[in-house]
Design a protein around this motif. Structure first.
Motif, PDB file in Angstrom:
ATOM      1  N   THR A  63      25.584  19.756  23.047  1.00 42.13           N
ATOM      2  CA  THR A  63      25.591  18.422  23.700  1.00 42.13           C
ATOM      3  C   THR A  63      26.463  17.389  22.995  1.00 42.13           C
ATOM      4  N   LEU A  64      27.260  17.806  22.017  1.00 43.21           N
ATOM      5  CA  LEU A  64      28.049  16.828  21.270  1.00 43.21           C
ATOM      6  C   LEU A  64      29.392  16.521  21.911  1.00 43.21           C
ATOM      7  N   LEU A  65      29.760  17.316  22.863  1.00 41.22           N
ATOM      8  CA  LEU A  65      31.080  17.172  23.470  1.00 41.22           C
ATOM      9  C   LEU A  65      30.973  17.495  24.955  1.00 41.22           C
ATOM     10  N   ALA A  66      31.662  16.690  25.756  1.00 37.84           N
ATOM     11  CA  ALA A  66      31.645  16.950  27.197  1.00 37.84           C
ATOM     12  C   ALA A  66      32.791  17.889  27.543  1.00 37.84           C
ATOM     13  N   PRO A  67      32.554  18.888  28.377  1.00 44.16           N
ATOM     14  CA  PRO A  67      33.692  19.720  28.777  1.00 44.16           C
ATOM     15  C   PRO A  67      34.594  18.953  29.737  1.00 44.16           C
ATOM     16  N   PHE A  80      25.424  18.528  29.491  1.00 43.51           N
ATOM     17  CA  PHE A  80      25.893  17.139  29.539  1.00 43.51           C
ATOM     18  C   PHE A  80      24.860  16.225  30.198  1.00 43.51           C
TER      19      PHE A  80
ATOM     20  N   SER B 256      32.030   8.865  23.044  1.00 43.68           N
ATOM     21  CA  SER B 256      32.254   9.763  21.898  1.00 43.68           C
ATOM     22  C   SER B 256      32.188  11.228  22.333  1.00 43.68           C
ATOM     23  N   ARG B 257      31.347  11.508  23.320  1.00 44.77           N
ATOM     24  CA  ARG B 257      31.248  12.889  23.810  1.00 44.77           C
ATOM     25  C   ARG B 257      32.427  13.232  24.710  1.00 44.77           C
ATOM     26  N   LYS B 258      32.896  12.212  25.420  1.00 44.45           N
ATOM     27  CA  LYS B 258      34.046  12.438  26.302  1.00 44.45           C
ATOM     28  C   LYS B 258      35.336  12.561  25.497  1.00 44.45           C
ATOM     29  N   LEU B 262      33.301  12.021  17.446  1.00 42.63           N
ATOM     30  CA  LEU B 262      32.238  12.067  16.431  1.00 42.63           C
ATOM     31  C   LEU B 262      32.728  12.618  15.098  1.00 42.63           C
TER      32      LEU B 262
END
Lengths: 324, 265
Positions: A63-67, A80, B256-258, B262
């Motif tokens: 969940t730390l990065l959006a695809p 997400f 930050s996720r987009k 981070l």
């Protein structure tokens, strides 16, 4: 056994800016449509060289990065959209010494993360000593982390990663930088976790580690999965092949291409370090190509020559192409 | 976790975070950063005021500069939390926990508010010793409440800045800009009413401006009725900054996720 992780066509692009006045935007495609599933209780390996997309995949799944495109579900939660709910059931451990508060003791680190995961007092009182004992830090739990060795820090990371009793654990190169004993201890802990029924996704660029631990391995390079199978079947991909290894100081690219074009040569790759390069020629009949290869390499300073059976590592290097 | 445990956890997190992230806990660093440096800044501005205005009594500057000094905790402490977490490699771990990040942030601000108040008090004590600042007419309870509100409002600004740390790497730029803006525009060393009109408007959007004015009035012997409006406005401003911080944190976490920020260094 149910499906715990399901990644479908994951694409992730990074953007960076080049230049100060005339700025140029550069897009890097870290993942180019990665798809795989992981079953409950499985140790699944993502194996690939640096920059292959392993960490990006783990970051998306945790969940730390959006695809940029594609979808992924862990335990039935969209990584997400349902991140908040999913975070209660998973945890992750990144290799290296960072990811801990060095000015706190091991116990304080675990207490802090217990608070963040909402672990109640009774559970914490039971779980903390168990975890500290499992990673062999029970006698040094009240010492500040800054006094720990790299291996101890890494073991504490494992304990931290288990603080919420996760159903799925993501391990990103957990043995990186550890000495052989420390790495072996960590692999034993990973096996123990698997024995406890945890689903584990492990990334590594150590072939033997993936071979030893994983029930299935996905070989990833340049953002694409090149092969996905059991270690045994991946090994069999090279069955019957031999490897002709030539150690030399340097070699021109045109000569590597010439060797790859020779009859009977299956694949060629070159791995280079500061002082020596190793040219690996994959072939079915090494003695048939040996003469031709050595004739071509006559102009170079050849320091070693070896013919051996192909291993799983060779299958991997063949797939990812060495560092040539 | 029951409610009582949740409250305990809230306070414990603040203490752990403070112990974990701030080298100030080392006595040498604390003495130099939180005592020696603020006292010398106070001495500099009070001496300058005595020279520029030709006044023997510099109580006004002692009060203003002492309250201003809470920015060490509120702007640099709170504003730098995300950046510090990133340096320790723990930012992604915190973000990946299910705990409400804003509640966690508020918990972390408590130690900074306490520490910020202690810095203000140290500076006031130094002002009394070095410059003979006159606090004879002060209502101590009202003055203490004003300091608390001042530090709370400045913490709101610090939290708003700190949230940007999820996507911005060079937090020092933001924190230094905020600190110098407070120094220049809060009326501590230069009267707000003599600033150009647009800067006056900015002054009143900043925390500390009103609480410093209220502190001056309290030092002159004024009671709650005279300063209540200024203190309430300051408290409201602090709440507004906190709300802005809450919204910013939600947006920054999404960004930050987009944007994969981070882990940037």
């Amino acid at each position: 056994m149910g499906e715990v992780i399901n990644a479908k066509g994951l694409i992730r692009e990074y953007e960076s800016v080049k230049g100060m006045i005339k700025k140029e935007r550069i897009r890097i495609e870290a993942l180019k449509g990665v798809s795989f599933e992981v079953q409950q209780g499985e140790i699944f390996g993502l194996l690939g060289p640096n920059g292959a997309g392993k960490t990006t995949t783990i970051k998306i799944l945790t969940t730390l990065l959006a695809p940029t495109a594609g979808e992924a579900e862990v335990l039935g939660f969209n990584v997400f959209k349902d991140a908040k709910e999913l975070r209660k059931h998973i945890n992750f451990i990144f290799g290296g010494e960072r990811g801990l508060y060095w000015r706190l003791t091991a116990k304080d680190n675990l207490n802090y993360f217990s608070d963040l995961y909402g672990v109640d007092k009774r559970t914490r009182a039971k779980r903390l000593p168990e975890l500290l004992e499992m990673v062999g830090l029970q006698d040094r739990a009240d010492e500040k982390v800054e006094a720990y060795s790299k291996g101890m820090k890494q073991r504490l990371q494992i304990a931290r990663g288990l603080i919420n009793d996760p159903k799925v654990i993501f391990l990103d190169e957990p043995t990186i930088g550890l000495d052989p004993v420390g790495a072996r201890d960590l692999r034993n802990i990973i096996r123990m976790l698997s024995g406890m029924g945890k689903t584990i996704l492990l990334t590594t660029h150590y072939m033997y580690e993936a071979d030893e631990l994983c029930s299935r391995i996905a070989v990833i390079n340049a953002g694409e999965i090149l092969a996905l199978d059991t270690p045994e079947r991946l090994k069999n991909m090279n069955m019957g092949l031999s490897v002709l290894e030539v150690c030399l100081k340097d070699i021109e690219k045109k000569d590597i291409h010439a060797i790859s074009g020779m009859d009977g040569v299956d694949a060629v790759n070159l791995t280079s370090s500061d002082h020596v390069s190793v040219l690996r020629v994959h072939c079915a009949e090494p003695y048939a190509v040996l003469q031709k290869v050595m004739n071509l390499l006559r102009k170079y300073s050849v320091t070693g020559l070896n013919i051996r059976q192909a291993t799983l590592e060779d299958a991997y290097i063949k797939m990812v192409g060495g560092n040539e | 976790m029951n409610k009582l445990e949740s409250i305990g956890s809230f306070f414990r997190q603040g203490i752990f975070s403070y112990k974990a992230l701030f080298g100030w806990l080392d006595p040498k660093v604390y003495i130099l950063t939180k005592i020696v440096s603020p006292i010398f800044q106070l001495i500099f501005f009070c001496s300058l005021a005595r020279f520029a205005y030709g006044k023997a009594d510099v109580t006004q500057w002692v009060i203003g500069n002492s309250i201003l000094m809470c920015y060490l905790n509120t702007v640099f402490g709170l504003g730098g939390i995300m950046a510090e977490e990133r340096n320790f490699g723990t930012l992604k771990l915190i973000i990946a926990t299910p705990y409400n990040k804003f509640v966690s942030f508020i918990g972390r601000s408590l130690m900074h508010i306490t520490d910020g108040i202690s810095t203000v008090l140290i500076c006031i004590a130094a002002g009394i010793i070095v410059f003979g600042a006159d606090f004879s007419k002060v209502n101590v309870a009202l003055f203490a409440a004003d300091i608390l509100i001042a530090v709370f409002a400045a913490s709101g600004l610090g939290m708003l800045i700190g949230c940007c740390g999820l996507v911005i790497r060079d937090m020092n730029l933001l924190m230094n800009t905020a600190a110098t803006t407070l120094l220049a525009l809060c009326g501590t060393n230069f009267p707000v009413e003599r600033l150009p009109l647009f800067l006056q408007k900015i002054s009143y959007c900043l925390p500390l401006t009103r609480s410093i004015q209220a502190a001056w009035m309290i030092a002159e012997g004024n009671r709650f009725g005279a300063v209540s409006q200024l203190m309430l406005q300051e408290a409201l401003l602090g709440i507004l900054y906190m709300l802005a911080g809450y919204c910013t944190l939600a947006i920054m976490e999404y960004l930050s996720r987009k944007k994969a920020t981070l882990d940037i260094f």
